[in-house]
Scaffold this motif. Sequence first.
Motif, short mmCIF file in Angstrom:
data_model
loop_
_atom_site.label_atom_id
_atom_site.label_comp_id
_atom_site.label_asym_id
_atom_site.label_seq_id
_atom_site.Cartn_x
_atom_site.Cartn_y
_atom_site.Cartn_z
N LEU A 167 13.49 -7.83 15.85
CA LEU A 167 12.98 -6.68 15.09
C LEU A 167 14.13 -5.89 14.45
N MET A 168 14.75 -6.50 13.45
CA MET A 168 15.82 -5.85 12.69
C MET A 168 15.74 -6.28 11.24
N THR A 169 16.08 -5.37 10.34
CA THR A 169 15.94 -5.64 8.91
C THR A 169 16.70 -6.89 8.49
N ASN A 228 0.81 -1.22 0.00
CA ASN A 228 0.00 0.00 0.00
C ASN A 228 0.84 1.27 0.00
N GLU A 229 2.15 1.12 0.27
CA GLU A 229 3.02 2.30 0.29
C GLU A 229 4.14 2.09 -0.73
N LEU A 230 5.39 2.33 -0.31
CA LEU A 230 6.52 2.22 -1.22
C LEU A 230 7.17 0.85 -1.11
N LEU A 231 7.53 0.27 -2.26
CA LEU A 231 8.28 -0.98 -2.24
C LEU A 231 9.65 -0.72 -1.64
N GLY A 232 10.03 -1.52 -0.68
CA GLY A 232 11.26 -1.29 0.08
C GLY A 232 10.95 -1.03 1.53
N GLY A 233 9.72 -0.55 1.79
CA GLY A 233 9.22 -0.46 3.15
C GLY A 233 9.94 0.53 4.06
N GLU A 234 9.74 0.32 5.34
CA GLU A 234 10.25 1.20 6.39
C GLU A 234 11.75 1.39 6.29
N CYS A 235 12.47 0.29 6.10
CA CYS A 235 13.93 0.35 6.11
C CYS A 235 14.47 1.28 5.03
N SER A 236 13.97 1.15 3.83
CA SER A 236 14.51 1.90 2.71
C SER A 236 14.19 3.38 2.78
N PHE A 237 13.02 3.72 3.31
CA PHE A 237 12.53 5.09 3.16
C PHE A 237 12.38 5.86 4.47
N TRP A 238 12.25 5.19 5.61
CA TRP A 238 12.01 5.92 6.87
C TRP A 238 12.82 5.40 8.04
N ALA A 239 13.68 4.43 7.83
CA ALA A 239 14.44 3.87 8.96
C ALA A 239 15.90 3.73 8.59
N CYS A 240 16.34 2.52 8.27
CA CYS A 240 17.77 2.22 8.12
C CYS A 240 18.50 3.19 7.20
N GLU A 241 18.03 3.30 5.97
CA GLU A 241 18.78 4.08 4.97
C GLU A 241 18.82 5.58 5.31
#
Length: 486
Positions: A323-325, A38-51
């Motif tokens: 709870l880690m990528t 429903n959002e961006l492919l790559g999820g939380e890690c790619s767009f709002w967390a890890c990266e």
Amino acid sequence: MNDTSRAYDVVVLGAGPAGENVADRTSAAGLTSVIVENELLGGECSFWACEPSKALLRPVVARADARRVPGLRRAVEGPLDVPAVFAQRDKMAVYWKDDDQVDWLKSVSVDLVRGHGRLDGPRQVVVETGNGETVRLTARHAVCVATGTVTAFPDLQGLEAIRPWTNRDATSARHVPDRLAVVGGGVVAVEMATAYQALGSRVTMLVRGNKGLLNRMEPFAGEMVADALREAGAELRFGTSVTGVVRENGPESPVRITLDDGNSLVADEILFATGRAPHTADIGLETVGLTPGGWLHVDESFRVTDVPDGWLYAVGDVNHRALMTHQGKYQARIAGAVIGARAKSEPLDDGRWGAHAPTADGAAVPQVVFSDPEVTSVGLTTQEAQRTGRRVDVVDYDIGRVAGAAQYADGYRGTARVLIDADHKNVVGVTFVGPGTPELLYSATVAITGEMPVDRLWHAVPAFPTISEVWLRILETYRDRTDKDT
């Protein structure tokens, strides 16, 4: 309204790193696979967390390192270039566009349905797309839930009205607030406090308990990070709970924060880093006998244990194991191979992907906190060993005494702790705190996962002069102690 129906071997809910890896592995096993997002492919890690978070923290840590190197201190005396830091953050978050991920899915023969997906009974997923279309997906073999987690907010009246920051707001912000209150003392709280203090905010950390920062790690780790944050100018308040929040003069005005001790403070923004909750409240769990909003409990092959017939799987944060990528991706590789093997009625441990059991989910989970100093850990902590009754020898060493550390930084401050099983004489836990230590973590993970005897570690020779020579010093310390005991 247009309704369509499609059938696949595997349907995956959630296109973060875990979901993508499941779909990749099931497709590679010859199964038709579709992923719903429903959002961006790559999820939380790619767009709002890890990266993006590491992009914000990298210049902070690099400047701190440079300030410890003679000959460089003057060159880095000034403030960070905030627009340049944000620009690099935007680049690492791919400007919040997922075109590359879409192309990758096509390259591995995985279909994509964009929209909100919900379970609708066994092996059924209904997707409401943004254009008013309803897509019904039927899974011949498996549905895998990889929807991750969301911020867990405390129950505070008026919280939604003040529009508090979550990790998403902190990592995608377009400005640096003059005053930032950070509620929490875990990894997200520590990393964002580190980043924004260095970027120019006056940071106040409000930590409910009295166990210090990073309280699931070795105590000295949180103590060293707390000392560094205070030296950088941050204020840390422990044993403090927030009881009220309000923007008294409109939505753009500062936040007045009331505390349980009767005091209050004012901040321009308030970040809640108070834990994570499963992102399962609205994915149709009730249609298969599960509780909406709950964690999904799984067996060693990542099948959801409370659903009959073994068609539902869950990987990543949503199963609450680790709870880690990187752990979610690890689980996904196993689950994808298991689903593929079961669909073809093949032996699960057929050698193609290794043993299909998550052996690293408990004994060897690596973690890095990208603070200053950096914190790395894998395996047991001292408290965990004591709680489980495991006999361990605890070996501590001052990393600053290693020649490579002196080369790395003048006045290097760091601590290493290694736990050695007292009966089997192999490493079962490692914590390193200090600049550059994340690059030591994989060697520690290999030692624990491989259950390598200490006697064999003597033959893994670290290069001189590098920080990795701390392994030799730890072994020497352990040997000397053992010799004295005998």
